[in-house]
Design an enzyme around this catalytic site. Structure first.
Site, PDB file in Angstrom:
ATOM      1  N   ARG A 289       0.880  -1.007   0.120  1.00 57.52           N
ATOM      2  CA  ARG A 289       0.179   0.057   0.020  1.00 57.52           C
ATOM      3  C   ARG A 289       0.951   1.327   0.013  1.00 57.52           C
ATOM      4  O   ARG A 289       1.720   1.418   0.788  1.00 57.52           O
ATOM      5  CB  ARG A 289      -0.957  -0.038   1.160  1.00 57.52           C
TER       6      ARG A 289
ATOM      7  N   TYR B 146      -8.993   3.316 -11.946  1.00 59.27           N
ATOM      8  CA  TYR B 146     -10.255   3.243 -11.424  1.00 59.27           C
ATOM      9  C   TYR B 146     -10.726   1.733 -11.503  1.00 59.27           C
ATOM     10  O   TYR B 146     -11.875   1.314 -12.147  1.00 59.27           O
ATOM     11  CB  TYR B 146     -11.239   4.057 -12.388  1.00 59.27           C
TER      12      TYR B 146
HETATM   13  C1  LIG Z   1     -10.461   9.946  -4.136  1.00 59.47           C
HETATM   14  C2  LIG Z   1      -9.761   9.516  -5.369  1.00 59.47           C
HETATM   15  C3  LIG Z   1      -9.264  10.548  -6.295  1.00 59.47           C
HETATM   16  C4  LIG Z   1      -8.497  10.101  -7.461  1.00 59.47           C
HETATM   17  N1  LIG Z   1      -8.331  11.117  -8.333  1.00 59.47           N
HETATM   18  C5  LIG Z   1      -7.611  10.484  -9.457  1.00 59.47           C
HETATM   19  C6  LIG Z   1      -7.068  11.466 -10.377  1.00 59.47           C
HETATM   20  O1  LIG Z   1      -7.371  12.536 -10.337  1.00 59.47           O
HETATM   21  N2  LIG Z   1      -6.388  10.890 -11.326  1.00 59.47           N
HETATM   22  C7  LIG Z   1      -5.966   9.454 -11.392  1.00 59.47           C
HETATM   23  O2  LIG Z   1      -5.340   9.365 -12.498  1.00 59.47           O
HETATM   24  N3  LIG Z   1      -6.509   8.902 -10.689  1.00 59.47           N
HETATM   25  C8  LIG Z   1      -6.946   9.290  -9.600  1.00 59.47           C
HETATM   26  N4  LIG Z   1      -7.676   8.144  -8.638  1.00 59.47           N
HETATM   27  C9  LIG Z   1      -7.256   6.913  -8.777  1.00 59.47           C
HETATM   28  C10 LIG Z   1      -5.742   6.526  -8.270  1.00 59.47           C
HETATM   29  O3  LIG Z   1      -4.800   7.154  -9.251  1.00 59.47           O
HETATM   30  C11 LIG Z   1      -5.711   5.047  -7.964  1.00 59.47           C
HETATM   31  O4  LIG Z   1      -6.522   4.690  -7.103  1.00 59.47           O
HETATM   32  C12 LIG Z   1      -4.277   4.627  -7.282  1.00 59.47           C
HETATM   33  O5  LIG Z   1      -3.957   3.425  -7.620  1.00 59.47           O
HETATM   34  C13 LIG Z   1      -3.889   5.370  -6.351  1.00 59.47           C
HETATM   35  O6  LIG Z   1      -2.762   5.028  -5.703  1.00 59.47           O
HETATM   36  P1  LIG Z   1      -2.371   4.765  -4.152  1.00 59.47           P
HETATM   37  O7  LIG Z   1      -1.094   4.474  -3.975  1.00 59.47           O
HETATM   38  O8  LIG Z   1      -2.927   5.782  -3.395  1.00 59.47           O
HETATM   39  O9  LIG Z   1      -3.368   3.259  -3.844  1.00 59.47           O
HETATM   40  P2  LIG Z   1      -2.796   1.871  -3.218  1.00 59.47           P
HETATM   41  O10 LIG Z   1      -4.392   1.462  -2.898  1.00 59.47           O
HETATM   42  O11 LIG Z   1      -1.810   2.161  -2.063  1.00 59.47           O
HETATM   43  O12 LIG Z   1      -2.536   1.158  -4.559  1.00 59.47           O
HETATM   44  C14 LIG Z   1      -3.048   0.860  -5.711  1.00 59.47           C
HETATM   45  C15 LIG Z   1      -2.631  -0.351  -6.322  1.00 59.47           C
HETATM   46  O13 LIG Z   1      -1.046  -0.327  -6.514  1.00 59.47           O
HETATM   47  C16 LIG Z   1      -0.442  -1.186  -5.727  1.00 59.47           C
HETATM   48  N5  LIG Z   1       0.782  -0.412  -5.225  1.00 59.47           N
HETATM   49  C17 LIG Z   1       0.755   0.646  -4.271  1.00 59.47           C
HETATM   50  N6  LIG Z   1       2.080   0.920  -4.122  1.00 59.47           N
HETATM   51  C18 LIG Z   1       2.798   0.226  -4.789  1.00 59.47           C
HETATM   52  C19 LIG Z   1       4.240  -0.182  -4.886  1.00 59.47           C
HETATM   53  N7  LIG Z   1       4.886   0.726  -4.086  1.00 59.47           N
HETATM   54  N8  LIG Z   1       4.678  -0.854  -5.507  1.00 59.47           N
HETATM   55  C20 LIG Z   1       3.970  -1.721  -6.423  1.00 59.47           C
HETATM   56  N9  LIG Z   1       2.536  -1.864  -6.216  1.00 59.47           N
HETATM   57  C21 LIG Z   1       2.017  -0.738  -5.462  1.00 59.47           C
HETATM   58  C22 LIG Z   1      -1.357  -1.586  -4.700  1.00 59.47           C
HETATM   59  O14 LIG Z   1      -1.102  -2.934  -4.006  1.00 59.47           O
HETATM   60  C23 LIG Z   1      -2.662  -1.597  -5.488  1.00 59.47           C
HETATM   61  O15 LIG Z   1      -2.962  -2.613  -6.038  1.00 59.47           O
HETATM   62  C24 LIG Z   1      -8.280   8.808  -7.530  1.00 59.47           C
HETATM   63  C25 LIG Z   1      -8.895   7.819  -6.507  1.00 59.47           C
HETATM   64  C26 LIG Z   1      -9.423   8.316  -5.472  1.00 59.47           C
HETATM   65  C27 LIG Z   1      -9.901   7.338  -4.464  1.00 59.47           C
END
Ligand SMILES: Cc1cc2nc3c(=O)[nH]c(=O)nc-3n(C[C@H](O)[C@H](O)[C@H](O)COP(=O)(O)OP(=O)(O)OC[C@H]3O[C@@H](n4cnc5c(N)ncnc54)[C@H](O)[C@@H]3O)c2cc1C
Ligand SMILES: *[C@@H]1O[C@H](CO)[C@@H](O)[C@H](O)[C@H]1NC(C)=O
Ligand SMILES: *[C@@H]1O[C@H](CO)[C@@H](O)[C@H](O)[C@H]1NC(C)=O
Ligand SMILES: *[C@@H]1O[C@H](CO)[C@@H](O)[C@H](O)[C@H]1NC(C)=O
Ligand SMILES: *[C@@H]1O[C@H](CO)[C@@H](O)[C@H](O)[C@H]1NC(C)=O
Ligand SMILES: *[C@@H]1O[C@H](CO)[C@@H](O)[C@H](O)[C@H]1NC(C)=O
Ligand SMILES: *[C@@H]1O[C@H](CO)[C@@H](O)[C@H](O)[C@H]1NC(C)=O
Ligand SMILES: *[C@@H]1O[C@H](CO)[C@@H](O)[C@H](O)[C@H]1NC(C)=O
Length: 539
Positions: A107, A475
């Protein structure tokens, strides 16, 4: 069952449970021992490992959960949470999870739409990169190294701290973790000018399944290709990205113009479809559709909110809008000039005048339960089609529904479909994001809202991309297909895989086969390796 059997049943069950409990307790202990043995700084490692018996386990787990749908008493929880502060802790966690037969979930920011970064229904270890988030900006060379646990807000803040003429084209939300966000593409209000975040990555560091630390040179171009848009979690653990910063002007202009059905919203949204992907690449105008109270007491209407970032001043923006989209009736008073970093706050919906430090805040103000989905549109939707959307919004659950239409064109048209795993380029006029939000905890409520969004999605089928009906991997949507348990088949995975990646899915499978043939890094929608157990076209 026979009477005798049924009277013995509870007893047998209790025995079975205590057996499992003992086994897991044993595994815990061995896992912790393994971590101590394998980490370079074994003295500090126990401070970074949480099991359910630690009082802060819950708060550490909750901290990055963005969607309370995946934070109920029934949600499966990790056996162990590791919050590494050094790469050796990550290497150790990868080794020890395998040794003890535990699955790994990683995460960064926790925004995964389906909670895949912190939920699994098999015993698992959560590697939480919350303390792995340093950022170093080299303004002179226009580059930065960003660790995976950093948020988009932190990245923007650190860039602006060094230079007001540099920026980065990533997400609009400022609490996204770059680990997941860049792995899936990552777009924001500058995508028409500079493409996706993934298009602007020039190097990366990753720990692979064997615990090796690789960079672009040592991982090779295939793996480097796969991690820039192929989705997180399939290939290894990203430690950090090296990004190419982009030029931003000292003054940008933003506006938000709201129009409801009585103010020609239908005609305007219809017209927007013809112009928004053809505007100059410096101009981004997206549309957000919601159901709102009408000025008539007790009635509701649809609001189309046109919000925009223009990479320049008002004096150039006004004639541009007058020429290409006069119907919107944009006025000088609607427009606000500001710096690029202020426009980040504006789009993230912070109050005007808020200090830039809010970008360093990792906790969103409110967390609603939500479900999201996505589509791509290649031909404008006729007015009649839009009116059918308004009908869905007039249903009860539609009151908290949302559609965001994000224009493509510009730089997105210039990048080939196979340059990165993210294939949605020329040919798309805009992307549709659907979401619905709710506060109620009960399963019945979730079911009603999720059913609403699925009906809306069903309704949209004739108007959006087909064969495959494309979707954006960031998404994440498990409705479009999931892997089977254990070793899934290529055929089953290609159902969802072709929607996210089109023909790039095959190359992702090839890379996966080379770097993680035993499928250690897996989840419900991870890229599967070719396995000896099945052939490419068969099950
Ligand atoms: C409120 C909200 C707003 C959003 N706005 C946008 C936007 O403006 N533009 C856009 O493009 N997207 C947007 N998103 C989608 C967002 O890009 C994805 O949800 C993205 O995967 C989030 O990354 P995270 O690290 O926060 O999530 P996490 O839940 O931590 O990870 C997402 C996925 O990637 C994997 N992962 C995480 N870190 C690593 C790592 N270091 N190495 C390998 N795998 C990893 C996780 O296991 C999981 O499968 C939005 C989502 C939300 C909930
Ligand atoms: C080990 O810990 C010490 C002090 O806690 C720290 O100074 C050092 O950088 C750490 N080394 C590693 C490899 O984590
Ligand atoms: C969790 O509890 C164990 C046992 O009491 C302790 O050794 C460890 O340091 C605790 N972990 C954290 C992160 O405090
Ligand atoms: C874990 O590390 C040990 C010691 O380096 C090594 O012998 C073993 O093969 C590793 N296991 C895995 C699954 O990587
Ligand atoms: C900029 O890049 C050049 C060439 O890679 C390097 O020699 C130089 O040290 C970098 N500048 C800074 C400030 O790091
Ligand atoms: C709606 O459009 C008509 C022309 O199509 C125009 O006369 C009218 O002023 C518009 N209404 C609003 C509120 O913009
Ligand atoms: C909309 O109207 C309803 C009842 O008609 C009212 O309860 C609600 O507060 C209104 N919402 C807003 C945002 O004004
Ligand atoms: C999955 O396939 C890999 C590679 O063929 C194999 O090593 C592993 O044991 C298989 N796992 C299961 C659960 O079948």
């Amino acid at each position: 069952m026979k009477p005798l059997g049924s009277s013995l049943f509870p007893f047998a069950l209790a025995l079975l449970f205590s057996f499992f409990r003992a086994t897991w307790a044993h595994t815990h202990e061995n896992f912790l021992q393994c971590m101590t043995l394998r980490s370079e700084n074994s003295s500090s490692i126990s401070k970074l490992i949480y099991t359910p018996s630690n009082s802060s386990y819950s708060s550490v787990l909750q901290f990055s959960i963005q969607n309370p749908r995946f934070s109920t008493p029934a949600t499966p929880k990790p056996l162990v949470i590791v919050t590494p502060s050094h790469v050796s802790h990550i290497q150790a966690a990868i080794n020890c999870s395998q040794t003890h037969g535990l699955q790994i979930r990683v995460r960064s920011g926790g925004h995964d739409y389906e909670g895949l970064s912190y939920v699994s229904d098999v015993p698992f270890v959560l590697i939480d990169l919350i303390d792995f988030r340093s950022i170093s900006v080299d303004a002179e060379n226009g580059t930065a190294w960003v660790q995976a646990g950093a948020t988009t807000g932190e990245v923007y803040y650190r860039i602006a701290e060094k230079s007001r003429s540099l920026g980065f084209p990533a997400g609009i939300c400022t609490t996204l973790g770059v680990g997941g966000h860049f792995s899936g593409g990552g777009y924001g209000a500058m995508l028409r000018k500079y493409g996706l975040a993934a298009d602007n990555i020039i190097d990366a560091q990753l720990v692979d399944v064997k615990g090796r630390i690789l960079d672009r040179a040592s991982m090779g171009e295939d793996l480097f290709w796969a991690i820039r848009g192929g989705g997180g979690a399939s290939f290894g653990i990203i430690l950090s990205w090296k990004i190419k910063l982009v030029h931003v002007p000292s003054t940008v202009t933003v506006f938000t113009v709201n129009r409801n059905l009585e103010q020609n919203a239908t005609k305007l949204v219809h017209r927007w479809q013809y112009v928004s992907a053809k505007f100059h690449e410096d101009l981004f105008v997206r549309v957000t559709l919601t159901s709102v109270n009408s000025s008539q007491e007790g009635k509701r209407t649809i609001q189309a909110s046109f919000d925009s970032l223009y990479l320049g001043g008002i004096d150039k923006l006004l004639p541009m809008m007058q020429e290409s989209f006069p119907e919107l009736g944009l006025m000088r008073e609607d427009c606000i000039e500001m710096s690029w970093i202020e426009s980040i706050l504006y789009f993230a919906a912070f109050r005007s005048g808020e200090s830039l430090e809010v970008l360093l805040n990792r906790t969103p103000p409110i967390r609603y339960h939500f479900k999201g989905k996505s589509d791509y549109v290649q031909e404008p939707i006729p007015e009649l089609g839009l009116e059918g959307i308004w009908q869905r919004f007039s249903e009860k659950e539609g009151e908290t529904g949302l559609i965001v239409m994000t224009p493509y064109g510009g730089r997105m048209n210039e990048i080939s479909e196979s340059a990165t795993p993210f294939p949605h380029r020329a040919g798309n006029i805009y992307k549709v994001y659907y979401a619905v939000f709710w506060e109620e905890e009960e399963t019945a409520a979730s079911e009603r809202y999720i059913s609403w969004i699925r009906r809306l999605y069903g309704y949209m089928a004739p108007y959006v991309s087909k064969s495959p009906r494309a979707a954006y991997v960031n998404y994440r949507d498990l409705d479009i297909g999931t892997n089977g348990k254990g070793n899934t088949s290529y055929r089953r995975a290609s159902i969802w895989g072709s929607k996210y990646f089109k023909t790039n899915f095959d190359r992702l499978v090839q890379v996966k086969t080379l770097v993680d043939p035993a499928n250690i890094f897996q989840n419900e929608q991870s890229i599967p390796p070719f396995s000896s157990g099945w052939k490419k076209r068969g099950d």
